[in-house]
Design a protein around this motif. Structure first.
Motif, PDB file in Angstrom:
ATOM      1  N   LEU A 108       0.822  -1.200   0.000  1.00 20.11           N
ATOM      2  CA  LEU A 108       0.000   0.000   0.000  1.00 20.11           C
ATOM      3  C   LEU A 108       0.863   1.259   0.000  1.00 20.11           C
ATOM      4  N   ASP A 109       0.484   2.203  -0.848  1.00 21.58           N
ATOM      5  CA  ASP A 109       1.239   3.456  -0.962  1.00 21.58           C
ATOM      6  C   ASP A 109       0.355   4.489  -1.650  1.00 21.58           C
ATOM      7  N   HIS A 110      -0.514   5.135  -0.877  1.00 25.91           N
ATOM      8  CA  HIS A 110      -1.453   6.091  -1.474  1.00 25.91           C
ATOM      9  C   HIS A 110      -1.847   7.150  -0.444  1.00 25.91           C
ATOM     10  N   GLY A 111      -2.387   8.234  -0.936  1.00 22.07           N
ATOM     11  CA  GLY A 111      -2.876   9.303  -0.073  1.00 22.07           C
ATOM     12  C   GLY A 111      -1.793   9.881   0.817  1.00 22.07           C
ATOM     13  N   LYS A 112      -2.231  10.481   1.903  1.00 20.11           N
ATOM     14  CA  LYS A 112      -1.278  11.044   2.857  1.00 20.11           C
ATOM     15  C   LYS A 112      -0.697   9.989   3.780  1.00 20.11           C
ATOM     16  N   ALA A 113      -1.533   8.981   4.110  1.00 23.40           N
ATOM     17  CA  ALA A 113      -1.083   8.006   5.116  1.00 23.40           C
ATOM     18  C   ALA A 113      -1.763   6.655   4.914  1.00 23.40           C
ATOM     19  N   ASN A 114      -1.890   6.251   3.650  1.00 28.68           N
ATOM     20  CA  ASN A 114      -2.539   4.969   3.340  1.00 28.68           C
ATOM     21  C   ASN A 114      -3.945   4.888   3.924  1.00 28.68           C
ATOM     22  N   GLU A 115      -4.619   6.044   4.032  1.00 33.47           N
ATOM     23  CA  GLU A 115      -5.986   6.014   4.526  1.00 33.47           C
ATOM     24  C   GLU A 115      -6.893   5.360   3.480  1.00 33.47           C
ATOM     25  N   MET A 116      -7.924   4.677   3.942  1.00 36.37           N
ATOM     26  CA  MET A 116      -8.780   3.904   3.050  1.00 36.37           C
ATOM     27  C   MET A 116     -10.021   4.701   2.648  1.00 36.37           C
ATOM     28  N   GLY A 117     -10.118   4.961   1.351  1.00 34.11           N
ATOM     29  CA  GLY A 117     -11.260   5.689   0.822  1.00 34.11           C
ATOM     30  C   GLY A 117     -11.987   4.893  -0.235  1.00 34.11           C
ATOM     31  N   THR A 118     -12.851   5.558  -0.952  1.00 33.99           N
ATOM     32  CA  THR A 118     -13.696   4.909  -1.949  1.00 33.99           C
ATOM     33  C   THR A 118     -12.880   4.205  -3.027  1.00 33.99           C
ATOM     34  N   GLU A 119     -11.810   4.820  -3.484  1.00 33.52           N
ATOM     35  CA  GLU A 119     -10.985   4.205  -4.532  1.00 33.52           C
ATOM     36  C   GLU A 119     -10.379   2.893  -4.050  1.00 33.52           C
ATOM     37  N   GLN A 120      -9.903   2.880  -2.827  1.00 31.16           N
ATOM     38  CA  GLN A 120      -9.277   1.667  -2.304  1.00 31.16           C
ATOM     39  C   GLN A 120     -10.323   0.583  -2.024  1.00 31.16           C
ATOM     40  N   LEU A 121     -11.506   0.983  -1.558  1.00 29.60           N
ATOM     41  CA  LEU A 121     -12.568   0.000  -1.355  1.00 29.60           C
ATOM     42  C   LEU A 121     -12.911  -0.698  -2.665  1.00 29.60           C
ATOM     43  N   ALA A 122     -13.010   0.087  -3.729  1.00 31.36           N
ATOM     44  CA  ALA A 122     -13.322  -0.488  -5.045  1.00 31.36           C
ATOM     45  C   ALA A 122     -12.229  -1.453  -5.486  1.00 31.36           C
ATOM     46  N   ALA A 123     -10.980  -1.105  -5.204  1.00 29.54           N
ATOM     47  CA  ALA A 123      -9.870  -1.983  -5.591  1.00 29.54           C
ATOM     48  C   ALA A 123      -9.894  -3.276  -4.783  1.00 29.54           C
ATOM     49  N   PHE A 124     -10.201  -3.182  -3.493  1.00 31.33           N
ATOM     50  CA  PHE A 124     -10.297  -4.396  -2.673  1.00 31.33           C
ATOM     51  C   PHE A 124     -11.462  -5.274  -3.128  1.00 31.33           C
ATOM     52  N   GLU A 125     -12.555  -4.652  -3.528  1.00 32.50           N
ATOM     53  CA  GLU A 125     -13.686  -5.422  -4.053  1.00 32.50           C
ATOM     54  C   GLU A 125     -13.291  -6.132  -5.345  1.00 32.50           C
ATOM     55  N   ALA A 126     -12.520  -5.440  -6.182  1.00 27.41           N
ATOM     56  CA  ALA A 126     -12.025  -6.061  -7.414  1.00 27.41           C
ATOM     57  C   ALA A 126     -11.063  -7.199  -7.112  1.00 27.41           C
ATOM     58  N   LEU A 127     -10.259  -7.043  -6.054  1.00 33.79           N
ATOM     59  CA  LEU A 127      -9.351  -8.109  -5.634  1.00 33.79           C
ATOM     60  C   LEU A 127     -10.142  -9.357  -5.247  1.00 33.79           C
ATOM     61  N   CYS A 128     -11.184  -9.170  -4.453  1.00 36.16           N
ATOM     62  CA  CYS A 128     -12.018 -10.306  -4.050  1.00 36.16           C
ATOM     63  C   CYS A 128     -12.607 -10.999  -5.273  1.00 36.16           C
ATOM     64  N   ALA A 129     -13.116 -10.221  -6.204  1.00 41.20           N
ATOM     65  CA  ALA A 129     -13.707 -10.795  -7.418  1.00 41.20           C
ATOM     66  C   ALA A 129     -12.667 -11.573  -8.213  1.00 41.20           C
ATOM     67  N   LEU A 130     -11.458 -11.048  -8.268  1.00 37.20           N
ATOM     68  CA  LEU A 130     -10.377 -11.706  -9.003  1.00 37.20           C
ATOM     69  C   LEU A 130     -10.038 -13.059  -8.383  1.00 37.20           C
ATOM     70  N   ILE A 131      -9.903 -13.092  -7.079  1.00 31.45           N
ATOM     71  CA  ILE A 131      -9.521 -14.327  -6.401  1.00 31.45           C
ATOM     72  C   ILE A 131     -10.643 -15.352  -6.422  1.00 31.45           C
ATOM     73  N   GLU A 132     -11.878 -14.885  -6.325  1.00 33.19           N
ATOM     74  CA  GLU A 132     -13.029 -15.784  -6.318  1.00 33.19           C
ATOM     75  C   GLU A 132     -13.388 -16.317  -7.699  1.00 33.19           C
ATOM     76  N   ASP A 133     -12.878 -15.673  -8.738  1.00 31.74           N
ATOM     77  CA  ASP A 133     -13.275 -16.000 -10.109  1.00 31.74           C
ATOM     78  C   ASP A 133     -12.806 -17.389 -10.534  1.00 31.74           C
ATOM     79  N   GLU A 134     -13.670 -18.122 -11.203  1.00 32.14           N
ATOM     80  CA  GLU A 134     -13.357 -19.485 -11.635  1.00 32.14           C
ATOM     81  C   GLU A 134     -12.198 -19.503 -12.622  1.00 32.14           C
ATOM     82  N   ASP A 135     -12.148 -18.546 -13.536  1.00 28.80           N
ATOM     83  CA  ASP A 135     -11.070 -18.520 -14.521  1.00 28.80           C
ATOM     84  C   ASP A 135      -9.716 -18.303 -13.850  1.00 28.80           C
TER      85      ASP A 135
END
Length: 283
Positions: free
Chosen positions: A26-53
């Motif tokens: 992690l390396d974003h914002g002023k202090a790696n604070e978690m905002g909307t952009e990071q939430l969306a990325a974590f949601e995409a991470l979950c989808a990637l790992i859960e994906d059958e392909d």
């Protein structure tokens, strides 16, 4: 086929394909604070790992979240809480919906069908401390510190902190952290069970994670996921229900063909070789 990590670029991913290890630095914002952009990325991470392909093409069997971020004053930072600044001007309905989204994400991260390690390297506040609760194993460097300051802001730890912290550290320690907002260092976090291991540096922590990954890549991804799912689902349930979950998980390994692969490859496995485990959907 190379794994496409573009959807999680905000998390600064680094893939060690040989070890089937995905590291988020992690390396974003002023202090790696978690905002909307990071939430969306974590949601995409979950989808990637859960994906059958994903499971068929290139399974990730170990995930590690860490950071090398250092403040202008030289203070190491892991996750310095949620991004409160972006909420200026939000109404109560929007705030509630946003926190529900965070809570659902944390639940999803906790159930990812792989071995998930959190490696805290510095300031770990609020959302950051709650993020440790999503990990299967947590490591802290000597410079790590943890706190839940939310009650001082008129709220409470709402991304599973209130719901899950006591299960890990016990009610007294959870009340101490959540009610007072007291900050604790890595040694105290280890003592109360918030983290499971303490190391001197991030390099030593990553070496430990790589050792986990080396062990994991030799094992059936489906069997690991089935074990994790049955274990987590059984926590707090009566023995009969825990046994039923174990039975279903074991039979899933048999029905998928993984058990047959293990039996036929037993001699090779004893020599330290890795059989060609199946590529099945892990969830």
């Amino acid at each position: 086929m190379a794994l496409d990590l573009s959807s999680i670029a905000a998390l600064h991913p680094r893939l060690d394909a040989d070890r089937q290890l995905l590291i988020l630095e992690l390396d974003h914002g002023k202090a790696n604070e978690m905002g909307t952009e990071q939430l969306a990325a974590f949601e995409a991470l979950c989808a990637l790992i859960e994906d059958e392909d994903h499971a068929r093409e290139q399974a990730i069997t170990c995930l590690c979240t860490t950071s090398r971020r250092v403040s202008k004053r030289g203070k190491p930072i892991f996750i310095a809480g949620a991004n409160v600044t972006e909420r200026v001007g939000w109404d109560d309905i929007t705030v509630k919906a946003h926190v529900i989204r965070q809570r659902k994400l944390m639940q999803r991260l906790r159930r990812l069908p792989l071995f998930n390690v959190a490696l805290s390297t510095g300031v770990t506040l609020g959302w950051g401390t709650e993020y440790m609760l999503t990990a299967d194993y947590s490591i802290a460097t000597d410079t790590a510190s943890f706190a839940l300051p939310e009650t001082g802001l008129g709220i409470l730890p709402g991304a599973r902190g209130t719901a899950e912290l006591a299960n890990l550290v016990g009610p007294a320690q959870a009340l101490r952290l959540g009610c007072t907002g007291e900050s604790i260092d890595a040694a105290e976090a280890l003592r109360i069970g918030l983290v499971q291991e303490q190391v001197a540096t991030i390099e030593l922590g990553l070496t430990r994670v790589e050792a986990f990954a080396e062990q994991l890549r030799r094992r059936s991804p489906l069997a690991v996921a089935a074990f994790k799912s049955a274990l987590l689902s059984g926590i707090g349930r009566p023995e009969a229900e825990r046994i039923a979950l174990e039975e279903a998980a074991y039979e899933r390994c048999v029905d998928s063909g993984e058990a047959a692969i293990g039996r036929s490859s037993f001699a090779e496995i004893r020599k330290g070789e890795t059989p060609a485990w199946g590529r099945h959907r892990l969830r």
